[in-house]
Write a protein that holds these residues in place. Structure first.
Motif, PDB file in Angstrom:
ATOM      1  N   SER A   1      -1.973 -12.128 -10.405  1.00 18.20           N
ATOM      2  CA  SER A   1      -3.398 -12.347 -10.141  1.00 18.20           C
ATOM      3  C   SER A   1      -3.606 -12.616  -8.664  1.00 18.20           C
ATOM      4  O   SER A   1      -2.718 -13.129  -7.972  1.00 18.20           O
ATOM      5  N   HIS A   2      -4.790 -12.273  -8.183  1.00 18.30           N
ATOM      6  CA  HIS A   2      -5.147 -12.483  -6.784  1.00 18.30           C
ATOM      7  C   HIS A   2      -6.529 -13.130  -6.719  1.00 18.30           C
ATOM      8  O   HIS A   2      -7.482 -12.636  -7.344  1.00 18.30           O
ATOM      9  N   GLU A   3      -6.639 -14.221  -5.962  1.00 16.66           N
ATOM     10  CA  GLU A   3      -7.928 -14.858  -5.711  1.00 16.66           C
ATOM     11  C   GLU A   3      -7.979 -15.248  -4.238  1.00 16.66           C
ATOM     12  O   GLU A   3      -6.963 -15.309  -3.551  1.00 16.66           O
ATOM     13  N   GLY A   4      -9.195 -15.539  -3.748  1.00 13.95           N
ATOM     14  CA  GLY A   4      -9.357 -15.991  -2.375  1.00 13.95           C
ATOM     15  C   GLY A   4      -9.734 -14.884  -1.414  1.00 13.95           C
ATOM     16  O   GLY A   4      -9.934 -13.723  -1.786  1.00 13.95           O
ATOM     17  N   LEU A   5      -9.830 -15.280  -0.117  1.00 13.80           N
ATOM     18  CA  LEU A   5     -10.235 -14.382   0.970  1.00 13.80           C
ATOM     19  C   LEU A   5     -11.500 -13.617   0.606  1.00 13.80           C
ATOM     20  O   LEU A   5     -12.467 -14.200   0.129  1.00 13.80           O
ATOM     21  N   GLU A   6     -11.532 -12.285   0.795  1.00 13.09           N
ATOM     22  CA  GLU A   6     -12.766 -11.534   0.565  1.00 13.09           C
ATOM     23  C   GLU A   6     -13.178 -11.515  -0.903  1.00 13.09           C
ATOM     24  O   GLU A   6     -14.340 -11.246  -1.222  1.00 13.09           O
ATOM     25  N   LEU A   7     -12.236 -11.828  -1.802  1.00 13.25           N
ATOM     26  CA  LEU A   7     -12.560 -11.814  -3.232  1.00 13.25           C
ATOM     27  C   LEU A   7     -13.525 -12.941  -3.605  1.00 13.25           C
ATOM     28  O   LEU A   7     -14.144 -12.885  -4.678  1.00 13.25           O
ATOM     29  N   GLU A   8     -13.644 -13.956  -2.754  1.00 13.94           N
ATOM     30  CA  GLU A   8     -14.568 -15.051  -3.053  1.00 13.94           C
ATOM     31  C   GLU A   8     -16.030 -14.623  -2.911  1.00 13.94           C
ATOM     32  O   GLU A   8     -16.927 -15.338  -3.346  1.00 13.94           O
ATOM     33  N   ASP A   9     -16.268 -13.459  -2.328  1.00 12.43           N
ATOM     34  CA  ASP A   9     -17.618 -12.904  -2.213  1.00 12.43           C
ATOM     35  C   ASP A   9     -17.702 -11.671  -3.117  1.00 12.43           C
ATOM     36  O   ASP A   9     -17.120 -10.629  -2.807  1.00 12.43           O
ATOM     37  N   PRO A  10     -18.415 -11.769  -4.242  1.00 19.17           N
ATOM     38  CA  PRO A  10     -18.473 -10.632  -5.180  1.00 19.17           C
ATOM     39  C   PRO A  10     -19.073  -9.365  -4.577  1.00 19.17           C
ATOM     40  O   PRO A  10     -18.904  -8.281  -5.140  1.00 19.17           O
ATOM     41  N   SER A  11     -19.769  -9.496  -3.437  1.00 17.66           N
ATOM     42  CA  SER A  11     -20.350  -8.299  -2.814  1.00 17.66           C
ATOM     43  C   SER A  11     -19.327  -7.517  -2.008  1.00 17.66           C
ATOM     44  O   SER A  11     -19.610  -6.398  -1.572  1.00 17.66           O
ATOM     45  N   CYS A  12     -18.121  -8.090  -1.801  1.00 19.46           N
ATOM     46  CA  CYS A  12     -17.097  -7.434  -0.991  1.00 19.46           C
ATOM     47  C   CYS A  12     -16.139  -6.624  -1.856  1.00 19.46           C
ATOM     48  O   CYS A  12     -15.695  -7.091  -2.914  1.00 19.46           O
ATOM     49  N   GLU A  13     -15.823  -5.441  -1.384  1.00 15.79           N
ATOM     50  CA  GLU A  13     -14.798  -4.640  -2.046  1.00 15.79           C
ATOM     51  C   GLU A  13     -13.423  -5.226  -1.737  1.00 15.79           C
ATOM     52  O   GLU A  13     -13.158  -5.639  -0.608  1.00 15.79           O
ATOM     53  N   PRO A  14     -12.523  -5.277  -2.716  1.00 18.79           N
ATOM     54  CA  PRO A  14     -11.173  -5.776  -2.438  1.00 18.79           C
ATOM     55  C   PRO A  14     -10.462  -4.927  -1.393  1.00 18.79           C
ATOM     56  O   PRO A  14     -10.609  -3.701  -1.361  1.00 18.79           O
ATOM     57  N   ASN A  15      -9.688  -5.599  -0.555  1.00 18.10           N
ATOM     58  CA  ASN A  15      -8.880  -4.902   0.445  1.00 18.10           C
ATOM     59  C   ASN A  15      -7.551  -4.527  -0.198  1.00 18.10           C
ATOM     60  O   ASN A  15      -6.541  -5.199  -0.026  1.00 18.10           O
ATOM     61  N   TYR A  16      -7.567  -3.450  -0.961  1.00 14.66           N
ATOM     62  CA  TYR A  16      -6.405  -3.103  -1.766  1.00 14.66           C
ATOM     63  C   TYR A  16      -5.157  -2.819  -0.939  1.00 14.66           C
ATOM     64  O   TYR A  16      -4.039  -3.004  -1.414  1.00 14.66           O
ATOM     65  N   ALA A  17      -5.323  -2.393   0.287  1.00 12.52           N
ATOM     66  CA  ALA A  17      -4.163  -2.105   1.128  1.00 12.52           C
ATOM     67  C   ALA A  17      -3.318  -3.351   1.350  1.00 12.52           C
ATOM     68  O   ALA A  17      -2.080  -3.283   1.410  1.00 12.52           O
ATOM     69  N   ASP A  18      -3.947  -4.508   1.478  1.00 11.66           N
ATOM     70  CA  ASP A  18      -3.225  -5.769   1.668  1.00 11.66           C
ATOM     71  C   ASP A  18      -2.966  -6.499   0.363  1.00 11.66           C
ATOM     72  O   ASP A  18      -2.076  -7.343   0.288  1.00 11.66           O
ATOM     73  N   LEU A  19      -3.747  -6.187  -0.655  1.00 11.65           N
ATOM     74  CA  LEU A  19      -3.760  -6.996  -1.859  1.00 11.65           C
ATOM     75  C   LEU A  19      -2.701  -6.602  -2.884  1.00 11.65           C
ATOM     76  O   LEU A  19      -2.010  -7.453  -3.442  1.00 11.65           O
ATOM     77  N   LEU A  20      -2.553  -5.318  -3.155  1.00 14.67           N
ATOM     78  CA  LEU A  20      -1.715  -4.883  -4.277  1.00 14.67           C
ATOM     79  C   LEU A  20      -0.235  -5.172  -4.037  1.00 14.67           C
ATOM     80  O   LEU A  20       0.289  -4.973  -2.944  1.00 14.67           O
ATOM     81  N   VAL A  21       0.420  -5.619  -5.099  1.00 14.42           N
ATOM     82  CA  VAL A  21       1.840  -5.963  -5.054  1.00 14.42           C
ATOM     83  C   VAL A  21       2.662  -5.075  -5.983  1.00 14.42           C
ATOM     84  O   VAL A  21       3.764  -4.652  -5.643  1.00 14.42           O
ATOM     85  N   LEU A  22       2.124  -4.765  -7.150  1.00  9.35           N
ATOM     86  CA  LEU A  22       2.902  -4.101  -8.187  1.00  9.35           C
ATOM     87  C   LEU A  22       2.774  -2.578  -8.193  1.00  9.35           C
ATOM     88  O   LEU A  22       3.537  -1.907  -8.886  1.00  9.35           O
ATOM     89  N   GLY A  23       1.818  -2.034  -7.457  1.00 10.25           N
ATOM     90  CA  GLY A  23       1.685  -0.584  -7.533  1.00 10.25           C
ATOM     91  C   GLY A  23       0.655  -0.009  -6.584  1.00 10.25           C
ATOM     92  O   GLY A  23       0.176  -0.667  -5.657  1.00 10.25           O
ATOM     93  N   ASN A  24       0.304   1.242  -6.858  1.00 11.99           N
ATOM     94  CA  ASN A  24      -0.649   2.008  -6.062  1.00 11.99           C
ATOM     95  C   ASN A  24      -2.065   1.877  -6.596  1.00 11.99           C
ATOM     96  O   ASN A  24      -2.273   1.536  -7.757  1.00 11.99           O
ATOM     97  N   THR A  25      -3.019   2.208  -5.751  1.00 14.00           N
ATOM     98  CA  THR A  25      -4.346   2.514  -6.255  1.00 14.00           C
ATOM     99  C   THR A  25      -4.293   3.905  -6.899  1.00 14.00           C
ATOM    100  O   THR A  25      -3.412   4.710  -6.574  1.00 14.00           O
ATOM    101  N   PRO A  26      -5.225   4.219  -7.800  1.00 12.71           N
ATOM    102  CA  PRO A  26      -5.192   5.551  -8.430  1.00 12.71           C
ATOM    103  C   PRO A  26      -5.215   6.699  -7.427  1.00 12.71           C
ATOM    104  O   PRO A  26      -4.528   7.712  -7.622  1.00 12.71           O
ATOM    105  N   GLU A  27      -5.980   6.544  -6.338  1.00 13.73           N
ATOM    106  CA  GLU A  27      -6.061   7.656  -5.385  1.00 13.73           C
ATOM    107  C   GLU A  27      -4.748   7.884  -4.632  1.00 13.73           C
ATOM    108  O   GLU A  27      -4.492   8.984  -4.136  1.00 13.73           O
ATOM    109  N   ASN A  28      -3.905   6.845  -4.565  1.00 12.72           N
ATOM    110  CA  ASN A  28      -2.610   6.996  -3.896  1.00 12.72           C
ATOM    111  C   ASN A  28      -1.480   7.285  -4.875  1.00 12.72           C
ATOM    112  O   ASN A  28      -0.320   7.402  -4.474  1.00 12.72           O
ATOM    113  N   ALA A  29      -1.811   7.386  -6.149  1.00 17.98           N
ATOM    114  CA  ALA A  29      -0.801   7.702  -7.163  1.00 17.98           C
ATOM    115  C   ALA A  29      -0.400   9.173  -7.070  1.00 17.98           C
ATOM    116  O   ALA A  29      -1.111   9.980  -6.458  1.00 17.98           O
ATOM    117  N   PRO A  30       0.714   9.542  -7.680  1.00 23.75           N
ATOM    118  CA  PRO A  30       1.166  10.947  -7.620  1.00 23.75           C
ATOM    119  C   PRO A  30       0.126  11.909  -8.181  1.00 23.75           C
ATOM    120  O   PRO A  30      -0.649  11.556  -9.077  1.00 23.75           O
TER     121      PRO A  30
END
Length: 406
Positions: A187-216
């Motif tokens: 799970s991830h909480e904090g930083l930009e996620l504390e503002d629901p109007s902000c899109e998550p910064n997936y480049a820094d956030l994800l640990v276990l895998g890719n975003t769908p657009e970066n998947a094979p």
């Protein structure tokens, strides 16, 4: 002889700071207990860190298989999902952790258990309800709620406190996401996620895998088998549940599966926003559902859906060790007797796409379901059924006509 306290220890700055604080504030002998639910490399170097901070002993207890077999699987079989999105990764782990904390406390003759959960979150409830149910005589210490004694309000304060007590640790004051990890999820909480109007910064956030657009760009077929609701094989290879989840995490992470961004309702009354990565868990739950829809009858499925939602709420609220939770799990277990068979699906850019299901207990009858007339079904039978099924509607409509025409 000093009284002993068992500290739920993660090795992070908060729980490391608690070691000297517990000794100074209560004159306790501090027994650290780190419960391994599959968080991997996060456990490296904990023994040296705990001893440096003043703990008399550190237990590292691997409960990964117990967590998977006795906490995760009942929730998978129930399709227990909180608010249609959260797969209960932290919620399921807390009672498992609490049970082992109590066992260590009994072994050590401790009089108290301490946790580092804050006064705003759900974990304080999950830890404390579990400990109360299992060991009502043990004292529970929650420093973040003891505002008259716990005066450290920031990471800077905690670092300064440790240094003042001769503890130089490899932490800095830079803030990062607040994360909780086990074999099931992160799970991830904090930083930009504390503002629901902000899109998550997936480049820094994800640990276990890719975003769908970066998947094979190529899909991947996967075949699984189940016996009485328990997964047994992946692509023909037999594995225990924990290894199946590890393999599915690898596959799901690769293909961008199981990333959820939600605003959820905490037990304490506030809304919180978080991003969850549950790649393997998402696949496992979908595969199990794919088989269930073939073998469980409609009436049972309707009740199971309602009770699965109820179980999700009960687990989320920390009520694992309650008669209600036990009864719900017993119902779910009874529905799994015939959940045996094979499921095939393909993974592609965040999607889990069905590719065929078989079971010796399948209730699907091709003769009945076919658009062509089969031996077991006479179309004329539907006339009487519809008359009886719609009789209450017809009687009500006739009464309304009678009243309106007066």
């Amino acid at each position: 002889m000093k009284e002993k306290v068992v500290l739920a220890y993660s090795g992070g700055l908060d729980t490391t700071t608690l070691i000297p604080w517990l000794k100074e504030t209560f004159d306790y002998e501090v027994i650290c207990c780190c419960i391994d639910c599959g968080q991997g490399e996060e456990l490296d170097g904990l023994d040296e860190r705990a001893k440096l901070a003043g703990a008399s002993k550190l237990y590292i207890e691997d409960i990964t298989d117990d967590f998977c077999d006795n906490y995760i699987m009942p929730c998978v079989q129930a399709n227990a999902v909180y608010e249609n999105a959260y797969l209960l990764g932290t919620s399921m782990a807390r009672p498992a952790i609490s049970k082992r904390l109590v066992e260590v406390a009994r072994k050590e003759g401790a009089t108290a258990i301490c946790h580092g959960a804050t006064g705003k979150g759900n974990d304080q409830i999950r830890f404390e309800l579990s400990i109360m149910a299992l060991a009502p005589d043990l004292k529970i210490i929650a420093p973040w709620r003891m505002t008259d004694l716990w005066t450290l309000q920031s990471r800077d304060d905690e670092i300064a406190y440790c240094k003042a007590h001769g503890i130089d640790l490899p932490f800095d004051a830079s803030h990062s996401y607040s994360r909780d990890r086990n074999l099931w999820h992160i799970s991830h909480e904090g930083l930009e996620l504390e503002d629901p109007s902000c899109e998550p910064n997936y480049a820094d956030l994800l640990v276990l895998g890719n975003t769908p657009e970066n998947a094979p760009d190529e899909d991947e077929y996967v075949t699984m088998t189940f016996e009485e609701g328990v997964p047994k094989t992946i692509n023909g290879e037999a594995m225990k549940v924990s290894d199946i989840i590890r393999k599915l995490n690898e596959l799901g992470g690769k293909h961008g599966i199981g990333i959820v961004d939600i605003v959820e309702n905490r037990v304490v009354g506030m809304k919180s926003r978080g991003v969850y990565e549950t790649p393997g868990g998402t696949i496992l739950m979908e595969a199990h559902k794919q088989l269930e829809e073939l073998v469980i009858d409609r009436a049972t499925m309707e009740v199971k859906k309602d009770l699965g939602n109820k179980l999700a709420q009960v687990v989320y609220e920390g009520k694992w060790f309650t008669p209600l939770c036990e009864a719900l799990r017993a119902f779910v277990k009874s529905t799994q007797k015939y959940v045996t068979g094979e499921v095939k699906f393909r993974l592609y850019k965040g999607n889990i796409i069905k590719a065929g299901t078989t079971s010796p207990y399948s209730l699907y009858n091709e003769s009945l379901a076919s658009f062509t007339t089969g031996d077991m079904y006479d179309h004329h039978d539907a006339s009487g059924f519809i008359t009886l099924f719609g009789l209450p509607l017809k009687v009500r409509a006739m009464k309304n006509l009678e009243v309106n025409n007066k």
